[in-house]
Design a protein around this motif. Structure first.
Motif, PDB file in Angstrom:
ATOM      1  N   GLN A 151       0.942  -1.135   0.410  1.00 24.50           N
ATOM      2  CA  GLN A 151      -0.188  -0.195  -0.753  1.00 24.50           C
ATOM      3  C   GLN A 151       0.726   1.497   0.097  1.00 24.50           C
ATOM      4  O   GLN A 151       1.986   1.212   0.542  1.00 24.50           O
ATOM      5  N   GLU A 195       4.868   4.265  -7.644  1.00 20.63           N
ATOM      6  CA  GLU A 195       3.848   5.440  -8.695  1.00 20.63           C
ATOM      7  C   GLU A 195       4.946   5.156  -9.677  1.00 20.63           C
ATOM      8  O   GLU A 195       4.269   5.348 -11.684  1.00 20.63           O
ATOM      9  N   TYR A 199       4.232   5.119 -13.696  1.00 24.90           N
ATOM     10  CA  TYR A 199       2.697   4.627 -13.674  1.00 24.90           C
ATOM     11  C   TYR A 199       2.795   5.523 -15.442  1.00 24.90           C
ATOM     12  O   TYR A 199       2.126   5.401 -15.804  1.00 24.90           O
ATOM     13  N   ASN A 204      -2.773   2.676 -13.771  1.00 24.73           N
ATOM     14  CA  ASN A 204      -2.614   2.141 -12.525  1.00 24.73           C
ATOM     15  C   ASN A 204      -2.325   0.654 -11.981  1.00 24.73           C
ATOM     16  O   ASN A 204      -2.811   0.172 -11.041  1.00 24.73           O
TER      17      ASN A 204
ATOM     18  N   TYR B  69      -8.648   9.288 -14.458  1.00 24.33           N
ATOM     19  CA  TYR B  69      -7.882   8.850 -14.105  1.00 24.33           C
ATOM     20  C   TYR B  69      -7.815   8.480 -12.498  1.00 24.33           C
ATOM     21  O   TYR B  69      -7.953   7.962 -11.448  1.00 24.33           O
ATOM     22  N   LYS B  73     -10.242   5.621 -12.141  1.00 18.78           N
ATOM     23  CA  LYS B  73     -10.254   3.793 -12.176  1.00 18.78           C
ATOM     24  C   LYS B  73      -9.318   4.114 -10.481  1.00 18.78           C
ATOM     25  O   LYS B  73     -10.393   3.170  -9.960  1.00 18.78           O
ATOM     26  N   HIS B  74      -8.633   4.938  -9.492  1.00 19.90           N
ATOM     27  CA  HIS B  74      -8.414   5.113  -8.423  1.00 19.90           C
ATOM     28  C   HIS B  74      -9.533   5.248  -7.521  1.00 19.90           C
ATOM     29  O   HIS B  74      -9.165   3.841  -6.573  1.00 19.90           O
ATOM     30  N   THR B  77     -11.984   2.025  -8.270  1.00 21.68           N
ATOM     31  CA  THR B  77     -11.238   0.531  -7.536  1.00 21.68           C
ATOM     32  C   THR B  77     -11.513   0.769  -5.821  1.00 21.68           C
ATOM     33  O   THR B  77     -11.594  -0.630  -5.550  1.00 21.68           O
ATOM     34  N   ASN B 114      -8.031   0.446   4.238  1.00 22.75           N
ATOM     35  CA  ASN B 114      -6.911   0.965   3.091  1.00 22.75           C
ATOM     36  C   ASN B 114      -8.027   1.196   2.342  1.00 22.75           C
ATOM     37  O   ASN B 114      -7.902   3.009   1.488  1.00 22.75           O
ATOM     38  N   VAL B 225       0.169   9.785  -7.781  1.00 24.29           N
ATOM     39  CA  VAL B 225      -0.693   9.766  -8.894  1.00 24.29           C
ATOM     40  C   VAL B 225      -1.997   9.770  -7.496  1.00 24.29           C
ATOM     41  O   VAL B 225      -2.318   8.723  -7.392  1.00 24.29           O
TER      42      VAL B 225
END
Lengths: 231, 225
Positions: A151, A195, A199, A204, B69, B73-74, B77, B114, B225
């Motif tokens: 993480q 990242e 990236y 991602n 994104y 996406k992030h 998810t 998380n 990001v």
């Protein structure tokens, strides 16, 4: 002196001396960005040239610059006997020094396919991997899973525990070097899962990066380190 | 680095009470009813709320591609994985905030932390910025900023320094701290007016100041990001 021994370093090529700047009366050794032994685009298509260039010239360079600054401040604080500043600097030293250490290893962990990148390890390291993980595929699967599950920012490592004489897979957070997880751990292969390492190319989808990076892993270097530590 | 609009969310600071739940936003859960022939059961799932503006509305400070994104996406998810993780467990059916606090588990984070904290953080971040934002705060918030930081510019400088020094992945927050000691899980037995302050908080990875019972006012995402 304990602090001076921490400051010694080896550069990537071994042909260039680490440049040293004399600062102050005692003088501290500062660090420079090591060169890559391959072109930025040489690891394509696994890692794009754009990523390699930014990763090396910007990210790693910034760690080196900030590490040197922190060392300079540390030197001044030590000379003045300023204990609280010395302690305050520890996080900048761990982060930037760790970033320099880790990335210096990382560039050696990678090689273009035409220079042996991706070729499975032979000899003692190959045997040890089979013993501890069943097969190279088993190791790759484990490291990729742990790297994908990490993480935030960090690294996934294959290391050698010098004392227990066995291979381990472990992760570290941010720029902590592997040795922060165990004083007897020697890094053999480290994969950057910040990242910024993937990236621009993989967006991602970190697991795709982890699938492809194995094609350019330089097992020859890892074997050299393993054999020299096992003597 | 982008500048965030400094606007306080909808709750009013002047109505902060001594209670632990300082009037924070309560997140609605999306309830779906499914019926089978034998039994009716309710499943709850968090929904991915879109930002309250079109994805290109923050140009040129933040590109549409970034929002595509970051949100598409992030954030998506995190929400999807969270729903998969908590369905059928004790955390199912609770509000987003409740899941954050329960899964933080006093620092010994449960697996869902998380995803749930990142879902909360990203939703909050979407509301911390807005098209045509920027400028200066006003009213009670500005008075508190001037009391606790000296001036709005001082706050900006301190905030930028904090964000730039937040190593690795994390978030940087402006938060309101009322009647809490600087120790998690502790309540100040003798709360005073002076204890109510604005603070800048740096958190790593998914952690946010809800877990120390602060009230976040705005945040900046300092993950790469």
């Amino acid at each position: 002196m304990a602090i001076r021994s921490v400051l010694s370093t080896r550069t990537l090529s071994g042909l260039k001396e680490t440049s040293s700047k004399l600062l102050g009366f005692r003088g501290i050794q500062t660090f420079t960005l090591p060169d890559l032994p391959y072109d930025y685009s040489a690891l394509e298509p696994a890692i794009s040239g754009e990523i390699m260039q930014i990763h090396h010239q910007k990210h790693h360079q910034t760690y080196v610059t900030n590490y040197n600054n922190a060392l300079e401040q540390l030197d001044q604080a030590v000379n003045k006997g300023d204990a609280s500043t010395v302690v305050k600097l520890h996080s900048a030293i761990q982060f930037n020094g760790g970033g320099h250490v880790n990335h210096s290893i990382f560039w050696k962990n990678l090689a273009p396919v035409n220079q042996g990148g991706g070729e499975p390890p032979k000899g003692a390291l190959g045997g040890a991997i089979d013993t501890h993980f069943g097969s190279l595929e088993g190791l790759v699967k484990k490291m990729s899973a742990e790297g994908a599950a990490l993480q935030g920012s960090g690294w996934v490592w294959l290391g050698l525990d010098k004392e227990l004489k066995k291979l381990v897979v472990d992760t570290t957070a941010n720029q902590d070097p592997l040795v922060t997880k165990g004083a007897s751990l020697v890094p053999l292969v480290g994969i950057d899962v910040w990242e910024h390492a993937y990236y621009l190319q993989y967006k991602n989808v970190r697991p795709d990066y982890l699938k492809n990076v194995w094609k350019v892993i330089n097992w020859k270097y890892a074997s050299e380190v393993y054999e020299s530590e096992c003597k | 680095m982008m500048t965030a609009a400094v606007t306080a969310p909808f709750w009013s600071l002047s109505s902060c009470s001594l209670l632990p739940c300082q009037g924070r936003m309560q997140w609605k859960r999306n309830e779906k009813k499914r019926f089978s022939r034998k039994v009716a059961f309710i499943t709850a799932g968090f929904e991915l709320k879109p930002p309250p503006y079109p994805l290109d509305a923050l140009e040129p400070h933040m590109s549409q591609e970034t929002l595509d994104y970051h949100w598409g996406k992030h954030h998506k998810t995190y929400v999807e994985n969270l729903n998969k993780q908590i369905v059928g467990t004790d955390l199912d059916g609770l509000s987003l905030e409740e899941v954050v606090l329960l899964s933080y588990n006093r620092g010994n984070m449960l697996p869902a932390f998380n995803n749930v904290a990142q879902a909360w953080n990203h939703e909050f971040f979407s509301e911390s910025i807005q098209p045509g934002g920027g400028g200066k705060p006003s009213g009670y918030l500005l008075r508190l900023i001037e009391r606790d930081f000296g001036s709005f510019n001082d706050l900006l400088e301190r905030f930028k320094a904090a964000a730039a020094s937040n190593f690795g992945s994390g978030w940087t927050w402006l938060a309101y701290k009322a009647n809490r000691l600087d120790v998690a899980n502790a309540i100040n037995p003798l709360p005073k007016e002076e204890d109510k302050t604005l603070v800048i908080v740096k958190t790593p990875n998914a952690v946010n100041p809800l877990v120390c019972d602060y009230s976040p006012l705005l945040t900046i995402d300092t993950w790469e990001v």
